[in-house]
Scaffold this motif. Structure first.
Motif, PDB file in Angstrom:
ATOM      1  N   THR A  29     -39.932 -10.762  21.928  1.00 41.69           N
ATOM      2  CA  THR A  29     -38.673 -10.715  20.561  1.00 41.69           C
ATOM      3  C   THR A  29     -38.719 -10.351  19.455  1.00 41.69           C
ATOM      4  N   LEU A  30     -37.480 -10.506  18.470  1.00 41.92           N
ATOM      5  CA  LEU A  30     -38.187  -9.862  17.601  1.00 41.92           C
ATOM      6  C   LEU A  30     -37.745 -10.080  16.566  1.00 41.92           C
ATOM      7  N   ASP A  31     -37.935  -9.945  15.717  1.00 39.51           N
ATOM      8  CA  ASP A  31     -38.409 -10.596  14.068  1.00 39.51           C
ATOM      9  C   ASP A  31     -37.570  -9.872  13.029  1.00 39.51           C
ATOM     10  N   ILE A  32     -36.766 -10.369  12.331  1.00 38.93           N
ATOM     11  CA  ILE A  32     -35.928  -9.899  11.486  1.00 38.93           C
ATOM     12  C   ILE A  32     -36.169 -10.304  10.114  1.00 38.93           C
ATOM     13  N   CYS A  33     -36.100  -9.382   9.193  1.00 37.85           N
ATOM     14  CA  CYS A  33     -36.287  -9.662   7.315  1.00 37.85           C
ATOM     15  C   CYS A  33     -35.234  -9.682   7.191  1.00 37.85           C
ATOM     16  N   HIS A  34     -35.020  -9.868   5.633  1.00 40.91           N
ATOM     17  CA  HIS A  34     -33.758  -9.472   4.803  1.00 40.91           C
ATOM     18  C   HIS A  34     -34.803  -9.414   3.844  1.00 40.91           C
ATOM     19  N   TRP A  35     -34.560  -7.749   3.190  1.00 44.79           N
ATOM     20  CA  TRP A  35     -35.444  -7.441   1.417  1.00 44.79           C
ATOM     21  C   TRP A  35     -35.495  -8.484   0.731  1.00 44.79           C
ATOM     22  N   GLY A  36     -34.261  -8.533   0.240  1.00 41.61           N
ATOM     23  CA  GLY A  36     -33.769  -9.462  -1.379  1.00 41.61           C
ATOM     24  C   GLY A  36     -34.144 -10.430  -1.450  1.00 41.61           C
ATOM     25  N   THR A  37     -33.385 -11.259   0.001  1.00 44.55           N
ATOM     26  CA  THR A  37     -33.599 -12.805   0.099  1.00 44.55           C
ATOM     27  C   THR A  37     -35.393 -13.545   0.679  1.00 44.55           C
ATOM     28  N   HIS A  38     -35.538 -12.409   1.359  1.00 41.70           N
ATOM     29  CA  HIS A  38     -37.004 -12.383   2.167  1.00 41.70           C
ATOM     30  C   HIS A  38     -36.249 -13.662   3.315  1.00 41.70           C
ATOM     31  N   ASP A  39     -34.974 -14.082   4.281  1.00 38.49           N
ATOM     32  CA  ASP A  39     -34.410 -14.680   4.801  1.00 38.49           C
ATOM     33  C   ASP A  39     -34.932 -13.979   6.165  1.00 38.49           C
ATOM     34  N   PHE A  40     -35.712 -15.042   6.905  1.00 39.04           N
ATOM     35  CA  PHE A  40     -36.121 -14.418   8.070  1.00 39.04           C
ATOM     36  C   PHE A  40     -36.201 -15.148   9.335  1.00 39.04           C
ATOM     37  N   ILE A  41     -35.720 -14.334  10.788  1.00 42.60           N
ATOM     38  CA  ILE A  41     -35.396 -15.196  11.609  1.00 42.60           C
ATOM     39  C   ILE A  41     -36.695 -14.684  13.178  1.00 42.60           C
ATOM     40  N   LYS A  42     -36.707 -15.253  13.642  1.00 45.13           N
ATOM     41  CA  LYS A  42     -37.356 -14.646  14.962  1.00 45.13           C
ATOM     42  C   LYS A  42     -36.561 -15.177  15.836  1.00 45.13           C
ATOM     43  N   ILE A  43     -36.214 -14.291  16.821  1.00 47.46           N
ATOM     44  CA  ILE A  43     -35.729 -14.294  18.315  1.00 47.46           C
ATOM     45  C   ILE A  43     -35.890 -14.099  19.155  1.00 47.46           C
ATOM     46  N   GLU A  44     -35.299 -14.397  20.316  1.00 49.91           N
ATOM     47  CA  GLU A  44     -36.181 -13.612  21.915  1.00 49.91           C
ATOM     48  C   GLU A  44     -35.708 -12.496  21.839  1.00 49.91           C
ATOM     49  N   ASN A  45     -35.714 -11.161  22.762  1.00 57.63           N
ATOM     50  CA  ASN A  45     -35.174  -9.805  22.951  1.00 57.63           C
ATOM     51  C   ASN A  45     -34.319 -10.062  23.903  1.00 57.63           C
ATOM     52  N   ASN A  46     -33.577 -11.241  23.773  1.00 54.33           N
ATOM     53  CA  ASN A  46     -31.781 -11.197  24.875  1.00 54.33           C
ATOM     54  C   ASN A  46     -30.619 -11.932  24.443  1.00 54.33           C
ATOM     55  N   SER A  47     -29.820 -11.647  25.307  1.00 53.39           N
ATOM     56  CA  SER A  47     -29.028 -12.454  24.849  1.00 53.39           C
ATOM     57  C   SER A  47     -28.495 -13.063  24.737  1.00 53.39           C
ATOM     58  N   SER A  48     -29.558 -14.633  24.175  1.00 51.97           N
ATOM     59  CA  SER A  48     -29.521 -16.015  23.796  1.00 51.97           C
ATOM     60  C   SER A  48     -30.057 -15.933  22.768  1.00 51.97           C
ATOM     61  N   GLY A  49     -30.764 -14.321  21.865  1.00 46.45           N
ATOM     62  CA  GLY A  49     -31.359 -14.520  20.906  1.00 46.45           C
ATOM     63  C   GLY A  49     -30.529 -14.064  20.070  1.00 46.45           C
ATOM     64  N   PHE A  50     -30.077 -12.732  20.234  1.00 40.18           N
ATOM     65  CA  PHE A  50     -28.584 -12.146  19.958  1.00 40.18           C
ATOM     66  C   PHE A  50     -27.344 -13.337  19.104  1.00 40.18           C
ATOM     67  N   LYS A  51     -27.238 -14.118  20.603  1.00 43.41           N
ATOM     68  CA  LYS A  51     -26.034 -15.238  19.788  1.00 43.41           C
ATOM     69  C   LYS A  51     -27.111 -16.184  18.934  1.00 43.41           C
ATOM     70  N   GLN A  52     -28.202 -15.983  18.933  1.00 38.35           N
ATOM     71  CA  GLN A  52     -29.221 -16.531  17.551  1.00 38.35           C
ATOM     72  C   GLN A  52     -28.458 -15.999  16.053  1.00 38.35           C
ATOM     73  N   LEU A  53     -29.051 -15.280  16.473  1.00 34.17           N
ATOM     74  CA  LEU A  53     -28.881 -13.482  15.826  1.00 34.17           C
ATOM     75  C   LEU A  53     -27.369 -14.558  14.440  1.00 34.17           C
ATOM     76  N   ALA A  54     -26.452 -13.946  15.606  1.00 36.58           N
ATOM     77  CA  ALA A  54     -25.324 -13.647  15.114  1.00 36.58           C
ATOM     78  C   ALA A  54     -24.563 -15.299  14.517  1.00 36.58           C
ATOM     79  N   LYS A  55     -25.468 -16.500  14.830  1.00 38.28           N
ATOM     80  CA  LYS A  55     -25.050 -17.807  14.178  1.00 38.28           C
ATOM     81  C   LYS A  55     -26.037 -17.391  13.038  1.00 38.28           C
ATOM     82  N   TRP A  56     -26.956 -16.805  12.635  1.00 39.25           N
ATOM     83  CA  TRP A  56     -27.848 -16.334  11.413  1.00 39.25           C
ATOM     84  C   TRP A  56     -27.673 -16.109  10.600  1.00 39.25           C
TER      85      TRP A  56
END
Length: 159
Positions: free
Chosen positions: A16-43
């Motif tokens: 998995t990848l845990d991704i956070c934006h410091w300024g807004t505290h927005d957070f997403i946890k995605i799988e470390n694969n192509s389906s997770g990367f699509k989810q990241l792009a959508k987020w």
């Protein structure tokens, strides 16, 4: 300092990848694969993050980040990798340990050091492959030494 940069801290693990934006505290946890990367792009689209402004910062993990780096390069996203020790020392003493907190701390480090951080250059796949082979060889040599020691101990014990 680059004010137009959106810094996202990434805590990389094997699955998995845990991704956070410091300024807004927005957070997403995605799988470390192509389906997770699509989810990241959508987020990112949902948060209004423009790809050309996004800057990912992550720790070296010994290869677990490789798929994500390939994704970043294919989409033209900027990223950099720093040693975990450097990030840890910059934070001082902190309490608590979780992937989400780690991604937040990495993003915070990225914001604080934004004036110094430059995007990494393109991955050289030949060098990456050599590093992986060297790492694998070291593991095999270590395992072989263990087997030899165990074998000699057994010979000494049982004759």
């Amino acid at each position: 300092m680059k004010k137009d940069r959106i810094t996202l801290g990434v805590d990389v693990s094997k699955k998995t990848l845990d991704i956070c934006h410091w300024g807004t505290h927005d957070f997403i946890k995605i799988e470390n694969n192509s389906s997770g990367f699509k989810q990241l792009a959508k987020w990112m689209r949902g948060k209004g993050f423009v790809s050309s402004q996004v800057f990912f910062i992550m720790e070296y993990t010994g290869g677990y980040e490789y798929r994500f780096l390939q994704y970043c390069e294919s989409k033209g996203l900027s990223y950099t990798r720093k040693s975990g020790l450097e990030i840890k020392k910059s934070m001082g003493m902190v309490r608590g340990k979780s992937d989400k907190q780690d991604s937040f701390r990495i993003a915070q480090y990225g914001e604080e050091k934004a004036y110094m951080l430059e995007p990494s250059g393109k991955l050289n796949s030949a060098i990456f492959d050599l590093k992986q082979l060297i790492s694998f060889r070291k593991r095999l040599v270590r395992a072989m030494a263990g087997y030899k020691a165990s074998s000699s101990e057994r010979k000494a014990m049982y004759g």
